[in-house]
Structures are given as structure tokens and as C-alpha cells.
Design a protein around this motif. Structure first.
Motif, mmCIF file in Angstrom:
data_model
loop_
_atom_site.group_PDB
_atom_site.id
_atom_site.type_symbol
_atom_site.label_atom_id
_atom_site.label_comp_id
_atom_site.label_asym_id
_atom_site.label_seq_id
_atom_site.Cartn_x
_atom_site.Cartn_y
_atom_site.Cartn_z
ATOM 1 N N TRP A 1 5.283 -1.290 -32.244
ATOM 2 C CA TRP A 1 4.520 -0.062 -32.062
ATOM 3 C C TRP A 1 4.839 0.562 -30.714
ATOM 4 N N CYS B 1 3.137 1.135 -27.939
ATOM 5 C CA CYS B 1 1.915 0.877 -27.166
ATOM 6 C C CYS B 1 2.043 1.547 -25.793
ATOM 7 N N ILE C 1 -9.219 -1.841 -33.171
ATOM 8 C CA ILE C 1 -9.995 -0.596 -33.044
ATOM 9 C C ILE C 1 -10.173 -0.233 -31.571
ATOM 10 N N GLU D 1 -7.191 1.497 -30.344
ATOM 11 C CA GLU D 1 -7.185 2.891 -30.842
ATOM 12 C C GLU D 1 -8.121 3.755 -29.985
ATOM 13 N N ARG D 2 -9.346 3.266 -29.763
ATOM 14 C CA ARG D 2 -10.343 4.057 -29.018
ATOM 15 C C ARG D 2 -9.885 4.347 -27.592
ATOM 16 N N GLY E 1 -6.816 4.766 -26.751
ATOM 17 C CA GLY E 1 -5.553 5.514 -26.808
ATOM 18 C C GLY E 1 -4.327 4.667 -26.503
ATOM 19 N N SER F 1 -1.768 3.747 -31.980
ATOM 20 C CA SER F 1 -2.371 4.362 -33.165
ATOM 21 C C SER F 1 -2.339 3.336 -34.281
ATOM 22 N N VAL F 2 -3.484 2.803 -34.592
ATOM 23 C CA VAL F 2 -3.511 1.702 -35.553
ATOM 24 C C VAL F 2 -4.163 2.081 -36.885
ATOM 25 N N THR F 3 -4.926 3.176 -36.875
ATOM 26 C CA THR F 3 -5.764 3.493 -38.043
ATOM 27 C C THR F 3 -4.982 3.478 -39.350
ATOM 28 N N ASN F 4 -3.788 4.074 -39.338
ATOM 29 C CA ASN F 4 -3.022 4.177 -40.583
ATOM 30 C C ASN F 4 -2.521 2.830 -41.098
#
Ligand code: PA5
Length: 327
Positions: free
Chosen positions: A63, A65, A154, A157-158, A160, A163-166
């Protein structure tokens, strides 16, 4: 516990507070602002909790990161941190090393978030107003892995960081796919009876290797060694000529772990010296899916091995004794 992992992952996401970035604390005269810019994430925790750091560190090889993930399995934190976010993970909340390092982080004025089922960690952190993600219980810390990992994702993600949501749902697919391969897992376990497994992984899959080793230790009460390549191809590999009959080489290979012909060449060389590695191919369409498939599948292998050996997998008496004496 394993069949419950998909729902455990989903459930534990919901326990992460929405407004983490707006937390502002004053502890011992130091203002800790969770909205301020951070330049690293430190994951502190031990064993089945600390492995979350190893898995996230693996994922950051794939990713984008934004900041480095520092895995800290110690009673203290690394000295040279500038503006870190510290995620303190302890399933029981009663692991002395994790409590000590979380306290050190707060005394240095770093933002800390706890992930735990309760215990002293929850009491200490909540008592100071520090956010704590409370997670559901499992039969033992390592069997609660998704409940520890998903909140940490999560949090990344919060803040920044990634981006893990997907990808979250694909991780759950990884668990479900591994659960379909129980027969393969039992076959692999059979091949490991009466051996000391030597686990070959790439640097970007180190977390899967560590988790496999830890599960072999804790579930099957088995010793195991990890060889992380490419570095291991410059030292461990020299030992494959050994005739210690008890060694069994297991090479774990994810879809994009190796560059070019590296994988084939490595296996060729190891085999040509008589090591005959068992190859475990990890499945997955996303980095998270592959990683979680790996830890779930290999975890099942260690449970199957425990059963074949007639070993009770859940209890870990020496660990418990040490933890109690440190508390
Ligand atoms: O899986 C286990 O039982 C151990 O590896 C524990 O995770 C380790 O002892 C740390 O305990 P905890 O996860 O409760 O902090």
C-alpha cells in the motif's frame, strides 16, 4: 473461533470511535492533540496482539502508506520518535510490556489509542481520557486476531495513513477462502509431524511468517525458525546443506512477493542441496486478502498439527505464568 472470524472482523470495526482526530487531552501538564500532524505510527503489543503491527508493516510494502509503521514489541518505546501516533494493543489488557510502553508514550506526550477487551490497559487509558477500542472476547488472544486487526486498519484510515476501506471486505473473503482449505491444511500439518519447521518468507510477508511461527509455538507447542528472504538467501541458505533430519522447509509465497525469477531460482537452489521445501501459495486479489488468507490458513495448519500431536492448543501455561508474575 475461526468460523466466527468474518463476523468478528465486521463487529469490531463498529467499536472504533468516529471522532478520534478531535480528541485533545492534558496529561501531567502536556497537551496531547490527536488532530496534529503525525510522522509515524508505533504499534506496541506482544504475541497475538503485537502481530498486528507485523501484518500492517507487511501491508505497507504493497500500500501507499503515508508514514512508516514502527513495530515495537518491548517494554519501552524507541527513543528517536518525533510526532508518532501510538496504538497499544493487548487483547487481555493485562500485558505488562504493553501497559508500560503505553504509559511511556503518554508521559512523552504522544497520542495513544488502546485496543483491548478490557483489563488494566483499558482502566489506565480510560482513566486518563485516552480513547480505547473495546473488542469482543475469543478463546485466547491469538484467536481474536480480526478483532485486533480491523480496528487498527480503521485507525490508519481515520488518521489518513492508508486508504483501507475498499479492501476491508476482501480481507474477510481471505478468511472465508482459508476456511475452505481445511483438508489441505491437515495435509500440510501431517508433513510437519516430528519436524522443526523452517519458514521461508519474503521481507514483505514477514508478518505471516511470524504469525505462523507463533501459532506453531502456542497452538502446537512446537519450535520453529523463520528465514526472511532476500536476506536469508545470504545466510540461512548456507545451512540447507545440513543433514539435521528434523528440519522441514516451508516456503510461503504470495502472488506478488518475489521479483522476476527470484522465486524459481531460490527454490531451485534450496532443492538442489536436498532441502525439498513444501511450497504454500497464498491466494488473494488484494494485499489484505492475501495476508489474511495466509494467517488464517496457516493458523488452521497449526491447530491440525496440535490435534495430530494430541496437544491441547488453547492453553499456554508458561506464558500465563510469566504474565502473572509481571503483573
Ligand atoms: O496469543 C496469545 O495467547 C499470546 O501470544 C498473547 O497475545 C500474548 O501473551 C500477549 O497477551 P495479550 O494479547 O493479552 O496482550
Amino acid at each position: 473461533d475461526y468460523p466466527k472470524w468474518p463476523s468478528l472482523a465486521r463487529e469490531s470495526i463498529l467499536n472504533v470511535p468516529m471522532d478520534l482526530r478531535s480528541v485533545r487531552l492534558s496529561i501531567d501538564g502536556k497537551v496531547i492533540d490527536y488532530g496534529a500532524e503525525i510522522d509515524s505510527v508505533v504499534i506496541t503489543g506482544m504475541g497475538g496482539s503485537g502481530v498486528v503491527g507485523d501484518l500492517l508493516s507487511d501491508l505497507c510494502w504493497f500500500w501507499d502508506c503515508r508514514v512508516p509503521i514502527i513495530v515495537s514489541k518491548n517494554m519501552r518505546l524507541p527513543r528517536r520518535l518525533s510526532r508518532p501516533l501510538v496504538i497499544a494493543i493487548s487483547y487481555s489488557g493485562n500485558t505488562a510490556e504493553t501497559i508500560m510502553s503505553a504509559n511511556e508514550a503518554l508521559s512523552r506526550g504522544y497520542p495513544v489509542i488502546g485496543i483491548t477487551t478490557g483489563g488494566k490497559l483499558s482502566a489506565v487509558l480510560s482513566g486518563k481520557g485516552v480513547p480505547v477500542v473495546l473488542i469482543p472476547k475469543a478463546s485466547a488472544p491469538r484467536y481474536g486476531l480480526p478483532a485486533l486487526l480491523y480496528p487498527a486498519l480503521i485507525i490508519l484510515e481515520r488518521f489518513g495513513i492508508a486508504s483501507v476501506t475498499n479492501e476491508l471486505e476482501s480481507g474477510i473473503t481471505g478468511i472465508e477462502n482459508a476456511l475452505k482449505h481445511v483438508d489441505d491444511a491437515v495435509n500440510l500439518a501431517r508433513q510437519l509431524v516430528d519436524s522443526i519447521p523452517v519458514v521461508w518468507v519474503t521481507e514483505s510477508r514477514r508478518g505471516v511468517g511470524i504469525r505462523f511461527k507463533n501459532d506453531l509455538n502456542e497452538n502446537a507447542k512446537y519450535y520453529s525458525v523463520i528465514s526472511v528472504v532476500p536476506e536469508g538467501a545470504h545466510n540461512d541458505i548456507a545451512a540447507v546443506i545440513t543433514k539435521q533430519g528434523c528440519l522441514k522447509h516451508v516456503a510461503i509465497m504470495g502472488p506478488s512477493d518475489y521479483e522476476g525469477l527470484y522465486e524459481e531460482v531460490l527454490i531451485d537452489v534450496i532443492s538442489s542441496f536436498g532441502a525439498r521445501p513444501i511450497i504454500v501459495k497464498l491466494e488473494g486479489k488484494t494485499p489484505l486478502e492475501t495476508e489474511i488468507y495466509g494467517v488464517t490458513y496457516l493458523g488452521i495448519v497449526t491447530l491440525a498439527l496440535a490435534e495430530l500431536l494430541g496437544v491441547e492448543p488453547v492453553s499456554t501455561e508458561p506464558i500465563d505464568r510469566l504474565k502473572n508474575l509481571l503483573n
